[in-house]
Write an enzyme that holds these catalytic residues in place. Structure first.
Site, PDB file in Angstrom:
ATOM      1  N   GLY A  18      21.124 -57.106 -27.362  1.00 40.86           N
ATOM      2  CA  GLY A  18      19.971 -56.662 -26.591  1.00 40.86           C
ATOM      3  C   GLY A  18      20.389 -55.930 -25.334  1.00 40.86           C
ATOM      4  O   GLY A  18      21.234 -56.415 -24.568  1.00 40.86           O
ATOM      5  N   GLY A  21      16.751 -55.492 -19.641  1.00 38.39           N
ATOM      6  CA  GLY A  21      17.166 -55.832 -18.289  1.00 38.39           C
ATOM      7  C   GLY A  21      18.124 -57.002 -18.226  1.00 38.39           C
ATOM      8  O   GLY A  21      19.123 -56.966 -17.492  1.00 38.39           O
ATOM      9  N   PHE A 123       0.301 -60.159  -5.805  1.00 42.66           N
ATOM     10  CA  PHE A 123       0.233 -60.365  -7.249  1.00 42.66           C
ATOM     11  C   PHE A 123      -0.413 -61.717  -7.529  1.00 42.66           C
ATOM     12  O   PHE A 123      -0.423 -62.608  -6.674  1.00 42.66           O
ATOM     13  CB  PHE A 123       1.640 -60.304  -7.858  1.00 42.66           C
ATOM     14  N   GLN A 244       1.367 -65.997 -23.082  1.00 41.42           N
ATOM     15  CA  GLN A 244       0.521 -65.473 -22.018  1.00 41.42           C
ATOM     16  C   GLN A 244      -0.349 -64.318 -22.512  1.00 41.42           C
ATOM     17  O   GLN A 244       0.153 -63.370 -23.121  1.00 41.42           O
ATOM     18  CB  GLN A 244       1.380 -64.979 -20.863  1.00 41.42           C
ATOM     19  N   HIS A 246      -2.319 -61.350 -21.086  1.00 44.31           N
ATOM     20  CA  HIS A 246      -2.486 -60.567 -19.865  1.00 44.31           C
ATOM     21  C   HIS A 246      -3.960 -60.185 -19.759  1.00 44.31           C
ATOM     22  O   HIS A 246      -4.552 -59.704 -20.715  1.00 44.31           O
ATOM     23  CB  HIS A 246      -1.616 -59.314 -19.897  1.00 44.31           C
ATOM     24  N   LEU A 256      -0.949 -52.063 -21.794  1.00 43.39           N
ATOM     25  CA  LEU A 256      -1.008 -52.842 -20.568  1.00 43.39           C
ATOM     26  C   LEU A 256      -1.439 -52.018 -19.362  1.00 43.39           C
ATOM     27  O   LEU A 256      -0.965 -50.906 -19.148  1.00 43.39           O
ATOM     28  CB  LEU A 256       0.388 -53.430 -20.289  1.00 43.39           C
ATOM     29  N   GLU A 259      -0.849 -55.794 -13.481  1.00 41.53           N
ATOM     30  CA  GLU A 259      -1.512 -56.638 -12.493  1.00 41.53           C
ATOM     31  C   GLU A 259      -1.449 -56.000 -11.105  1.00 41.53           C
ATOM     32  O   GLU A 259      -2.215 -56.354 -10.213  1.00 41.53           O
ATOM     33  CB  GLU A 259      -0.824 -58.001 -12.477  1.00 41.53           C
ATOM     34  N   ARG A 290      -2.579 -65.500 -14.356  1.00 43.83           N
ATOM     35  CA  ARG A 290      -3.072 -64.779 -15.533  1.00 43.83           C
ATOM     36  C   ARG A 290      -3.843 -65.663 -16.507  1.00 43.83           C
ATOM     37  O   ARG A 290      -4.831 -65.222 -17.097  1.00 43.83           O
ATOM     38  CB  ARG A 290      -1.892 -64.097 -16.238  1.00 43.83           C
ATOM     39  N   HIS A 357       0.844 -60.929 -24.264  1.00 47.44           N
ATOM     40  CA  HIS A 357       1.762 -60.182 -23.407  1.00 47.44           C
ATOM     41  C   HIS A 357       3.172 -60.755 -23.354  1.00 47.44           C
ATOM     42  O   HIS A 357       4.147 -60.003 -23.361  1.00 47.44           O
ATOM     43  CB  HIS A 357       1.164 -60.144 -21.996  1.00 47.44           C
ATOM     44  N   ARG A 402       3.395 -68.038 -16.933  1.00 42.69           N
ATOM     45  CA  ARG A 402       4.281 -67.298 -16.035  1.00 42.69           C
ATOM     46  C   ARG A 402       3.479 -66.551 -14.975  1.00 42.69           C
ATOM     47  O   ARG A 402       2.460 -65.938 -15.287  1.00 42.69           O
ATOM     48  CB  ARG A 402       5.113 -66.279 -16.839  1.00 42.69           C
ATOM     49  N   LEU A 408      10.622 -59.998 -14.524  1.00 45.07           N
ATOM     50  CA  LEU A 408      11.749 -59.171 -14.114  1.00 45.07           C
ATOM     51  C   LEU A 408      12.717 -59.975 -13.255  1.00 45.07           C
ATOM     52  O   LEU A 408      13.937 -59.796 -13.330  1.00 45.07           O
ATOM     53  CB  LEU A 408      11.261 -57.934 -13.352  1.00 45.07           C
TER      54      LEU A 408
END
Length: 601
Positions: A18, A21, A123, A244, A246, A256, A259, A290, A357, A402, A408
């Site tokens: 993978g 990030g 957020f 989750q 979203h 998406l 948020e 959320r 999401h 979450r 991230l």
């Protein structure tokens, strides 16, 4: 391709599966230490799904308002509905400023305040002074934060001479007789050849499995490949019942809307134009977590206050923000409005619905990224040579729900931590463990079954039925009877997955073969989700079941959380389709525990 076929073999210190990030944050740490690292990716690294993250990275920098990591820690524990492990949450929140400043030094183009510091927006669920007021904690690069992050990490990895294997799909984990991980098998899509990649350490960073649902914000590559690899290798999947939704996916498209829209001041409105979140979350309003916002939206729709001819969506109103602010802070959302809803968000609201999401569960790990399993009364015994980071893992910082921007942050903190932990093992001076004689047998048998089956089903028809079943039986609101029916449906689909067939048997860039292999991974994630959900007889975070009543003393609180019996992590095993449980760690590393209470906002 027959079992026993001679396969190409290559050796590395570390194989990372993978290139999102988390994978690239770990590979950067390893390459800088001089290790021989291979990073496998089904797509070009900057096309990995991290590129789709929009809103920001959560870190208590305090650039825009009073903040510290204790507040972030509290918000994350509360947001998780007390299913998050408090030691891991403390570690993540304390490390957050460090990893953000590292990114800044790597050259990430964050938005800036007038004094040159990193711009931060509010957020959902992020507060100052333990829930008293919203706080600006999301470090943002407009609404393209994931894009900026991924390109920054890729550039740094190129500089560090990381080796990327692009358009390669990892298939199975290779474990020896002692249970240690010694490599992976992988398919080179360009040639169709299968390879054995030997490694002193394997790190899984394959992202989530959001494509098990019909309506999803996830890319089509998010098929839970790491989860499937782990499940087939005898490793349990943790807390897979928690998915989750979203609140703001574009109605009818699922794309998406960050948020960050609500962070910049957007408002959710029902058919009467009412800002209804004031009724559900009087303090945080549209910036509640959320799961809370998604349930509130769904409730409005169920009670007949939805918008549109079918009253089946909610409106997200940004018109009061002004065209200049939208163009500066939300340029991608402006484009999405035009392209996917035919709406100019500077002039009219955009239709939105809760959309799947993110998976809170995954492969169980510790704070070093090491994969851990129960064994002989030990809840977290390490599997030597195997790590997992990012969305495919479950160190349990997210628990049952979450907070936005913590995804991230999770991949940065634990990608870096895993990289450092592997470096400390001094792999350069260690030798590879011998491969078992049957190293590739499972993989070759799977491929042989696909190639030899002439009368089976088309993979995407089966995948579509998996997604329909999951959407119907594991949605925002669940019922016990619906989940039980879903368990039966998904179990029946497993037989069909084992009977997939290919019309095209060619090797070179055979995407039909890749899709069939992906469906096998979808199956593991879907069954883990459905069985785990049906067994959890409570409501917690994103797992909301209509059958369980509100607490009598808090009628507006989430339905029936049962701390006495269900404050524990679910572990699902593919072998035997069985469940085990382990306790939640309520003890942080250095500070006092946050005791459970009713979640109100």
């Amino acid at each position: 391709m027959q079992i026993g076929t001679t396969l190409a073999k290559r050796k590395f210190d570390v194989v990372i599966v993978g290139a999102g990030g988390s994978g690239m944050r770990a590979s950067l740490q390893l390459s800088l230490a001089g290790l021989n690292v291979a990073v496998l990716s089904k797509v070009f690294p900057t096309r990995s799904h991290t590129v789709a993250a929009q809103g920001g990275i959560g870190a208590s920098l305090g650039n825009m308002s009073e903040d510290n990591w204790h507040y972030h820690f509290y918000d994350t524990v509360k947001g998780s509905d007390w299913l998050g492990d408090q030691d891991a949450i403390e570690f993540m929140c304390r490390e957050a400023p460090k990893v953000v400043y590292e990114l800044e030094h790597f050259g990430m183009p964050f938005d800036r305040n007038a004094d040159g510091t990193i711009y931060q927006r509010p957020f959902g669920g992020h507060t100052a002074n333990y829930g008293e007021k919203p706080v600006q904690r999301a470090c943002a690069a407009a609404d393209r934060t994931g894009h900026a992050l991924l390109h920054t990490l890729y550039q740094q990895n190129v500089k560090a001479r990381t080796q990327f294997f692009v358009e390669w799909m990892a298939l199975d984990i290779i474990r020896d007789a002692e249970g240690d991980t010694v490599g992976v098998t992988a398919l080179e899509m360009e040639t169709g050849e299968v390879h054995i990649l030997e490694a002193k350490t394997v790190l899984l960073a394959t992202g989530g499995a959001g494509r098990i649902f019909a309506a999803s914000t996830n890319a089509f590559i998010n098929t839970g490949d790491g989860l499937g690899m782990a499940a087939r290798a005898g490793i349990p999947l943790q807390d897979m019942e928690f998915w989750q939704f979203h609140p703001t996916g574009v109605a009818g498209a699922g794309v998406l809307l960050t948020e960050g829209c609500r962070g910049e001041g957007a408002i959710l409105r029902n058919v009467n134009g009412e800002r209804f979140m004031e009724r559900y979350a009087p303090t945080l309003k549209d910036l509640a977590p959320r799961d809370f916002v998604s349930r509130s939206m769904d409730q409005e729709i169920k009670e007949g206050r939805g918008c549109g001819p079918n009253k089946d969506y909610i409106l997200l109103d940004m018109t009061h923000l002004g065209a200049d602010t939208i163009a500066k802070r939300l340029p991608s959302v402006l484009e999405i409005g035009h392209n996917f809803a035919n709406v100019d968000i500077t002039k009219e609201p955009i239709p939105v619905v809760p959309t799947i999401h993110y998976q809170m569960g995954g492969i169980p790990t510790n704070i070093n990224g090491q994969v851990v399993v129960p064994n002989n009364g030990i809840h977290n015994e390490v599997i030597n040579g195997l790590y997992a980071v990012g969305e495919c893992s479950c160190v349990s910082v997210h628990g049952a729900n979450r907070l936005g921007t913590n995804s991230l942050l999770d991949l940065l903190v634990f990608g870096r931590a895993a990289g450092n932990h592997i470096v400390d093992f001094n792999l350069k001076n260690k030798t590879h463990k011998p491969l078992p004689k049957d190293a590739a047998d499972r993989t070759l048998a799977r491929l042989a079954r696909l190639d030899s089956n002439s009368g089976g089903e088309y993979s995407q028809r089966v995948a579509g039925d998996i997604r329909s079943a999951m959407q119907q039986h594991a949605g925002v609101f669940r019922t016990q009877a619906g989940m039980d029916e879903g368990v039966t449906k998904i179990a029946a689909l497993r037989d069909r997955v084992s009977n997939l067939a290919l019309k095209d048997k060619s090797k070179v860039f055979n995407t039909a073969r890749v899709e069939a292999l992906e469906v096998e991974n979808l199956m593991e994630a879907a069954q883990a989700t459905m069985v785990s959900a049906a067994a959890r007889r409570e409501c917690r975070g994103a797992h909301t079941v209509d059958d369980y009543e509100h607490p009598a003393d808090h009628p507006t609180a989430p339905l029936g959380r049962d701390d006495a019996n269900w404050m524990k992590h679910t572990l699902w095993y593919a072998e035997g389709n069985r469940l085990e449980y382990k306790p939640v760690n309520l003890k942080p590393l250095t500070v006092d525990s946050v005791p459970p209470k009713v979640r109100t906002f």
